[in-house]
Design a protein around this motif. Sequence first.
Motif, PDB file in Angstrom:
ATOM      1  N   ARG A 266       0.848  -1.190   0.000  1.00  0.00           N
ATOM      2  CA  ARG A 266       0.000   0.000   0.000  1.00  0.00           C
ATOM      3  C   ARG A 266       0.878   1.231   0.000  1.00  0.00           C
ATOM      4  O   ARG A 266       2.048   1.186   0.343  1.00  0.00           O
ATOM      5  CB  ARG A 266      -0.936  -0.001   1.205  1.00  0.00           C
ATOM      6  N   ARG A 267       0.257   2.359  -0.404  1.00  0.00           N
ATOM      7  CA  ARG A 267       0.973   3.631  -0.367  1.00  0.00           C
ATOM      8  C   ARG A 267       1.286   3.980   1.082  1.00  0.00           C
ATOM      9  O   ARG A 267       0.469   3.780   1.969  1.00  0.00           O
ATOM     10  CB  ARG A 267       0.132   4.749  -0.992  1.00  0.00           C
TER      11      ARG A 267
ATOM     12  N   TRP B  21       5.854   3.242  -1.282  1.00  0.00           N
ATOM     13  CA  TRP B  21       5.002   2.084  -1.002  1.00  0.00           C
ATOM     14  C   TRP B  21       5.613   1.292   0.130  1.00  0.00           C
ATOM     15  O   TRP B  21       6.836   1.243   0.272  1.00  0.00           O
ATOM     16  CB  TRP B  21       4.903   1.197  -2.243  1.00  0.00           C
TER      17      TRP B  21
END
Length: 150
Positions: free
Chosen positions: A7-8, A56
């Motif tokens: 995920r970011r 990320w």
Amino acid sequence: MTGVALRRAGAADARAAADVWLRSFDAALPTVNRPRTDDDVRGYFRDVVVPLRETWVAEADGERIVGVMVLDGELLSQLYLAPQWWGRGIGDRFVTLAKERSPGGLSLWTFQVNKPARRFYERHGFTAVEFTDGSGNEEREPDVRYVWRP
């Protein structure tokens, strides 16, 4: 791989991402001079990497950051995993994501002494295009530039 999500990164992830970087760098590159202190690295992640780059993280079991990847346009500028997570496919997932995010191509630098990283990138279709004596990096360590084109 179950239990690990990419995920970011958000601001709250900066310290954990920096700590992964520190542990991975020290484990993978014990002979390479690290010119910045741990606190300098953490500040760089907090003030520059997470807010200004496409950062990320790999999060294990919904809580622990075990990997970090940083994209800056077509430059894959960072890809580090916590040492205990090496060889579990997270790096493969990060490279796949990087190629999706930059479908026109990617480039990256790694140190010449980092043979496992060089084999990893070559396995993923990157080609070595430039070797330096290290005078252009702050570690003063010979490095190699890799390029991937679809």
